[in-house]
Design an enzyme around this catalytic site. Structure first.
Site, mmCIF file in Angstrom:
data_model
loop_
_atom_site.group_PDB
_atom_site.id
_atom_site.type_symbol
_atom_site.label_atom_id
_atom_site.label_comp_id
_atom_site.label_asym_id
_atom_site.label_seq_id
_atom_site.Cartn_x
_atom_site.Cartn_y
_atom_site.Cartn_z
ATOM 1 N N ARG A 1 3.500 -3.462 21.163
ATOM 2 C CA ARG A 1 2.472 -2.946 20.254
ATOM 3 C C ARG A 1 1.938 -4.108 19.422
ATOM 4 N NH1 ARG A 1 6.674 1.116 17.137
ATOM 5 N NH2 ARG A 1 8.216 -0.521 17.130
ATOM 6 N N ASP B 1 14.468 5.898 24.468
ATOM 7 C CA ASP B 1 14.162 7.104 25.258
ATOM 8 C C ASP B 1 13.305 8.105 24.495
ATOM 9 O OD1 ASP B 1 15.820 6.511 27.647
ATOM 10 O OD2 ASP B 1 17.403 6.486 26.142
ATOM 11 N N GLU B 2 13.613 8.286 23.217
ATOM 12 C CA GLU B 2 12.910 9.339 22.457
ATOM 13 C C GLU B 2 11.453 8.964 22.177
ATOM 14 O OE1 GLU B 2 15.362 7.440 21.431
ATOM 15 O OE2 GLU B 2 15.075 6.759 19.365
ATOM 16 N N HIS C 1 17.039 4.622 32.469
ATOM 17 C CA HIS C 1 17.834 5.810 32.146
ATOM 18 C C HIS C 1 17.004 7.006 32.604
ATOM 19 C CE1 HIS C 1 20.564 8.491 30.282
ATOM 20 N NE2 HIS C 1 20.188 8.404 29.026
ATOM 21 N N GLU D 1 28.521 9.794 26.791
ATOM 22 C CA GLU D 1 28.242 9.378 25.399
ATOM 23 C C GLU D 1 28.849 10.357 24.402
ATOM 24 O OE1 GLU D 1 24.114 7.044 26.484
ATOM 25 O OE2 GLU D 1 24.010 9.000 25.541
ATOM 26 N N GLU E 1 47.410 -0.658 15.025
ATOM 27 C CA GLU E 1 47.968 0.198 16.083
ATOM 28 C C GLU E 1 46.883 1.015 16.782
ATOM 29 O OE1 GLU E 1 50.810 0.346 17.413
ATOM 30 O OE2 GLU E 1 52.088 -0.745 16.014
ATOM 31 N N GLU F 1 44.316 -2.071 19.317
ATOM 32 C CA GLU F 1 44.840 -2.212 20.684
ATOM 33 C C GLU F 1 43.858 -1.724 21.765
ATOM 34 O OE1 GLU F 1 48.860 -0.863 21.201
ATOM 35 O OE2 GLU F 1 49.599 -2.223 19.651
ATOM 36 N N SER G 1 54.929 -1.762 28.739
ATOM 37 C CA SER G 1 56.393 -1.597 28.679
ATOM 38 C C SER G 1 56.779 -0.174 29.084
ATOM 39 C CB SER G 1 56.868 -1.859 27.246
ATOM 40 O OG SER G 1 56.439 -0.804 26.403
HETATM 41 N N1 LIG Z 1 20.889 -0.407 25.189
HETATM 42 C C1 LIG Z 1 21.584 -0.378 26.323
HETATM 43 O O1 LIG Z 1 22.664 -0.940 26.421
HETATM 44 C C2 LIG Z 1 21.032 0.317 27.549
HETATM 45 C C3 LIG Z 1 21.793 0.276 28.746
HETATM 46 C C4 LIG Z 1 21.255 0.870 29.889
HETATM 47 C C5 LIG Z 1 20.035 1.504 29.817
HETATM 48 N N2 LIG Z 1 19.342 1.566 28.637
HETATM 49 C C6 LIG Z 1 18.028 2.225 28.622
HETATM 50 O O2 LIG Z 1 17.027 1.209 28.491
HETATM 51 C C7 LIG Z 1 15.911 1.744 27.782
HETATM 52 C C8 LIG Z 1 15.620 0.871 26.588
HETATM 53 O O3 LIG Z 1 16.713 0.973 25.677
HETATM 54 P P1 LIG Z 1 17.046 -0.202 24.674
HETATM 55 O O4 LIG Z 1 18.361 0.118 24.057
HETATM 56 O O5 LIG Z 1 16.838 -1.523 25.353
HETATM 57 O O6 LIG Z 1 15.874 0.022 23.601
HETATM 58 P P2 LIG Z 1 15.652 -0.773 22.247
HETATM 59 O O7 LIG Z 1 16.430 -2.029 22.194
HETATM 60 O O8 LIG Z 1 15.818 0.178 21.105
HETATM 61 O O9 LIG Z 1 14.080 -1.103 22.384
HETATM 62 C C9 LIG Z 1 13.431 -1.788 21.388
HETATM 63 C C10 LIG Z 1 12.051 -2.173 21.882
HETATM 64 O O10 LIG Z 1 11.250 -0.986 22.036
HETATM 65 C C11 LIG Z 1 10.024 -1.179 21.381
HETATM 66 N N3 LIG Z 1 9.468 0.055 20.830
HETATM 67 C C12 LIG Z 1 10.031 0.902 19.938
HETATM 68 N N4 LIG Z 1 9.193 1.884 19.644
HETATM 69 C C13 LIG Z 1 8.033 1.649 20.348
HETATM 70 C C14 LIG Z 1 6.799 2.308 20.449
HETATM 71 N N5 LIG Z 1 6.551 3.429 19.772
HETATM 72 N N6 LIG Z 1 5.858 1.787 21.276
HETATM 73 C C15 LIG Z 1 6.104 0.660 21.950
HETATM 74 N N7 LIG Z 1 7.277 -0.031 21.908
HETATM 75 C C16 LIG Z 1 8.225 0.474 21.108
HETATM 76 C C17 LIG Z 1 10.366 -2.120 20.234
HETATM 77 O O11 LIG Z 1 9.162 -2.704 19.865
HETATM 78 P P3 LIG Z 1 9.002 -3.713 18.622
HETATM 79 O O12 LIG Z 1 9.306 -5.041 19.204
HETATM 80 O O13 LIG Z 1 7.565 -3.523 18.262
HETATM 81 O O14 LIG Z 1 9.954 -3.265 17.554
HETATM 82 C C18 LIG Z 1 11.334 -3.073 20.878
HETATM 83 O O15 LIG Z 1 10.668 -4.115 21.544
HETATM 84 C C19 LIG Z 1 16.277 3.192 27.419
HETATM 85 O O16 LIG Z 1 15.764 4.038 28.404
HETATM 86 C C20 LIG Z 1 17.794 3.177 27.461
HETATM 87 O O17 LIG Z 1 18.367 4.436 27.715
HETATM 88 C C21 LIG Z 1 19.803 0.966 27.512
#
Ligand SMILES: NC(=O)c1ccc[n+]([C@@H]2O[C@H](COP(=O)([O-])OP(=O)(O)OC[C@H]3O[C@@H](n4cnc5c(N)ncnc54)[C@H](OP(=O)(O)O)[C@@H]3O)[C@@H](O)[C@H]2O)c1
Length: 323
Positions: free
Chosen positions: A47, A82-83, A106, A193, A225, A229, A250
């Site tokens: 953005r 995701d949201e 995802h 989760e 503990e 661990e 153990s």
């Molecule tokens: N996190 C994990 O370990 C993980 C593992 C496997 C799969 N996934 C999947 O990967 C996907 C991304 O997850 P993530 O954890 O990487 O997300 P994240 O780190 O929260 O993503 C942040 C990025 O999303 C951008 N963003 C937020 N709101 C936005 C909007 N309204 N319009 C445009 N860009 C926007 C942010 O932009 P700005 O730079 O402008 O702030 C930032 O660059 C999801 O589907 C998640 O389920 C995640």
């Protein structure tokens, strides 16, 4: 098991294609950098207000506004939270080429109807099974992270090939791609989760810590503990499996685990797990996630603040200071 590795994956479906990564967060950063190092033409879509552009550009990546990045790409990866996917898809859909591929890491937003992708698009998933930091560091070591792949919509006949080539380009083909569906991946991930690793395990640690402290044990010892661990058992399970882990500890610990484990995780716990799985499948959690975003993440903010003020967290911080 249907596990694909690089040797069985044809990289050509991505050859000469341009990939737009939407979002430069946990996954976006790692996937964009891995693609670049795999010599894929990649642009990061952000953005106008994004503070991530400077970081991405200083890492050698090309960036552009969301709509321009999408309009210039053959493959578009949705790597924002995701949201946000419903609003983000609505914003970029008019800029998607006819027959472009839309990718996810995802299955949630497609499985639970946050998005209904246009019928002319290929829709695929490559979901690395771990955080972006590890995806990137494994790639740099010449290794990879296992990922789940799926095709939801195959408009062009090339969706599976694009998904697999993408998984290979971000390094996951070095470890393996497991075939699944958007529904199976989303449901299993949300179940875990809530019920297991991210929901159940921390609550078990907290309950154990609080039980020991209530029983007169010092917070420091209770912490070491019950919480300290965890890393040991996680590493043992990773290296040897659960049976191998039990053989490595153990006799005292093994007998204790045998007698105590099933008293804690009894039939009532399993019934509640089944209930959580049914609720996930019925879309209850997806509704909660939508509501949470709409409320400005009220519950999450409150829970974060409360967790910081617990005795357990204070004990963690005081033990860290002594390291
Ligand atoms: N996190 C994990 O370990 C993980 C593992 C496997 C799969 N996934 C999947 O990967 C996907 C991304 O997850 P993530 O954890 O990487 O997300 P994240 O780190 O929260 O993503 C942040 C990025 O999303 C951008 N963003 C937020 N709101 C936005 C909007 N309204 N319009 C445009 N860009 C926007 C942010 O932009 P700005 O730079 O402008 O702030 C930032 O660059 C999801 O589907 C998640 O389920 C995640």
């Amino acid at each position: 098991m249907d596990l694909l590795r690089d040797a069985e994956i044809d990289p050509s479906p991505l050859a000469g294609k341009r990939v737009a990564i939407l979002g430069y967060g946990n996954q976006g950063r790692a996937q964009a950098l891995n693609l670049k190092d795999s010599e894929i033409d990649v642009v990061v879509g952000l953005r106008g207000s994004s503070g991530s552009a400077i970081e991405a550009e200083s890492a050698g990546l090309q960036t552009d506004l969301l709509e321009n990045a999408v309009a210039s790409a053959d493959v578009v990866m949705m790597l924002a939270p995701d949201e946000i996917h419903a609003a983000l898809y609505h914003e970029v859909e008019p800029h998607l080429h006819k027959g472009a591929a839309l990718g996810f890491s995802h299955g949630l937003s497609v499985r639970f109807g946050f998005i209904q992708p246009r019928p002319d698009l290929d829709v695929f998933m490559i979901a690395p099974k771990g955080p972006g930091t590890a995806l990137r560091s494994l790639y740099k070591q010449g290794k990879g992270m296992i990922a789940v792949w799926a095709v939801e919509q195959d408009a062009t006949g090339y969706a599976a090939g694009i998904a697999q080539a993408y998984g290979s380009a971000i390094g996951c083909g070095r470890a393996g791609l497991i075939a699944s569906t958007f529904a199976e991946e989303a449901e299993a991930d949300l179940f875990n989760e809530q019920a297991v690793v991210w929901g159940g395990v921390p609550e078990l640690l907290i309950a154990g810590f609080e039980t020991l402290v209530a029983g007169g044990v010092s917070p420091e010892l209770a912490y070491l503990e019950c919480v300290g661990e965890l890393k040991l058992i996680a590493e043992l399970i990773e290296a040897r499996g659960i049976a191998g882990m039990r053989e490595a500890i153990s006799n005292t610990a093994e007998l204790g685990a045998l007698l105590g484990g099933k008293r804690i995780v009894d039939e009532a716990v399993r019934e509640r797990m089944a209930q959580i799985l049914a609720e996930v499948r019925a879309g209850r959690f997806a509704d909660e996630l939508r509501n949470e975003e709409a409320s400005g993440y009220e519950r999450l903010e409150k829970a974060r603040q409360e967790a910081r003020s617990t005795l357990l967290d204070q004990t963690y911080r005081s033990l860290k200071e002594t390291e």
